[in-house]
Design an enzyme around this catalytic site. Structure first.
Site, short mmCIF file in Angstrom:
data_model
loop_
_atom_site.label_atom_id
_atom_site.label_comp_id
_atom_site.label_asym_id
_atom_site.label_seq_id
_atom_site.Cartn_x
_atom_site.Cartn_y
_atom_site.Cartn_z
N ASN A 94 5.71 -3.95 4.17
CA ASN A 94 6.25 -3.35 5.48
C ASN A 94 7.27 -4.68 6.06
OD1 ASN A 94 4.87 -1.28 5.20
ND2 ASN A 94 3.28 -1.69 7.03
N GLY A 141 2.24 -5.80 22.69
CA GLY A 141 2.57 -4.04 22.69
C GLY A 141 3.63 -4.00 24.01
N ASN A 167 0.90 -1.06 0.13
CA ASN A 167 -0.02 0.07 -0.08
C ASN A 167 0.88 1.41 0.01
OD1 ASN A 167 -2.55 -1.30 0.18
ND2 ASN A 167 -2.25 -1.45 2.48
N ALA A 211 3.54 0.40 12.29
CA ALA A 211 3.84 -0.68 11.65
C ALA A 211 4.50 -1.72 12.74
CB ALA A 211 4.78 -0.54 10.52
N ALA A 212 4.51 -1.53 13.99
CA ALA A 212 5.19 -2.25 14.90
C ALA A 212 5.01 -3.88 14.84
CB ALA A 212 4.78 -1.80 16.43
N GLY A 213 3.79 -4.14 14.57
CA GLY A 213 3.71 -5.53 14.29
C GLY A 213 4.13 -6.07 13.19
N ASP A 214 4.39 -5.47 12.14
CA ASP A 214 5.12 -5.73 10.77
C ASP A 214 6.38 -5.89 11.00
OD1 ASP A 214 2.41 -5.63 9.57
OD2 ASP A 214 2.52 -3.82 8.65
N SER A 240 11.30 0.49 16.08
CA SER A 240 10.43 1.09 14.90
C SER A 240 9.39 2.25 15.52
CB SER A 240 9.72 0.07 14.35
OG SER A 240 8.56 -0.46 15.23
#
Length: 299
Positions: A44, A223, A12, A250-253, A283
């Site tokens: 990402n 988290g 995206n 984008a922390a999870g990515d 990040s």
């Protein structure tokens, strides 16, 4: 040879506005700053893995437009193999509208565009690459039939599949049985397990419920609390470094891309998750999605 990480997923363009607080329904907020950034969960995670030293192949679909051309150019600059990228002649490239408040929390609306037309037929040129990968990483921003096809090809060749179930929805049991590692966040774990996740204990219950459906290992990202690992003979909460969050988009990515690199390098799961937690923590101290991904030297 460097292990090959094959990422199949979305690409995206993120349009981001930073504001004092997230708007309520019907509310207009003035004074925010705006920027554009390359995004999409698949992209990402591919960029995160490449920056951390991964040998990355990306399968994704963009529109025949400026956003799509820019995205492919950026992937190539990151050293990502784009030979299996697909261009849709009619659908636009995917776009995400993101609002980020002063605490780094966000809300996101996505127009999937060409991501929704990445179908099994698009995988045909890449089937050999899928069957020869060392690790496959996928998310849920592309059609489920495509994810299922990749999983079937990988499973028939005993290739480990890592699935980040985001955005989460109910998944077929046949697919779950092919997943080596599932990486939901707390909300996604709740959707997949039916267990309301409020703390570490309920996260363990959710992880065990997901594992009972056939998934080998579950890592729930929590988290700032870190990440919970549930696997055969292993139950551990890996703490996250304490940082001041600026943008958690984008922390999870970043976590998933980093975890894929660590696992491809044969790190033990505890060490791999710690590596991923550190990458994700770094990040969130930066703005943007792909632009927030750290390099190996920074960890």
């Amino acid at each position: 040879m460097t292990p090959r990480i094959l990422v199949v997923g979305s690409s995206n363009t993120d349009m981001v506005i930073n504001v004092r607080h997230l708007p309520k329904p019907g509310e207009t907020i003035l004074g925010g700053s705006f920027f554009m950034n390359a995004g999409g969960k698949g992209a990402n995670q591919a960029v995160a893995a490449a920056r951390l030293g991964g040998n990355v192949i990306l399968i994704a679909k963009t529109g025949d437009d400026l956003f799509g051309k820019q995205a492919v150019g950026l992937f190539e600059q990151e050293g990502i193999d784009t030979r299996y990228m697909v261009t849709d002649p009619t659908a636009p490239s995917g776009v995400a509208l993101i609002t980020v408040d002063k605490y780094g929390e966000n809300c996101i609306a996505v127009a999937s565009g060409a991501n929704a037309t990445l179908l099994p037929a698009d995988l045909v040129p890449a089937e050999a690459a899928i069957q020869q990968a060392d690790l496959i990483l996928m998310q849920l921003e592309i059609p489920l039939e495509t994810i299922t096809r990749v999983a079937a090809l990988a499973a028939s060749n005993n290739i480990k599949i890592m699935l980040n179930p985001a955005p989460a929805y109910a998944l077929p049991s046949a697919l779950l049985k092919q997943i080596s590692l599932l990486t939901p966040n707390e909300t996604e774990a709740e959707i997949l397990s039916g267990v309301h996740v409020t703390n570490t204990e309920t996260a363990k219950q959710a992880a065990n419920m997901i594992r009972s459906q056939g998934v080998e290992t579950v890592v729930i990202t929590m988290g700032k609390k870190g990440a919970l690992i549930m696997a055969d003979g292993l139950e551990a909460l890996i703490p996250a470094p304490v940082v001041t969050a600026v943008d958690t988009t984008a922390a999870g990515d970043i976590f998933n891309g980093a975890l894929a690199v660590a696992l491809s390098e044969k790190m033990p799961i505890r060490e791999a998750v710690d590596f991923a937690c550190r990458a994700a923590a770094l990040s969130v101290t930066r703005l943007g999605a792909q632009s927030s991904a750290p390099y190996r030297s920074e960890l």
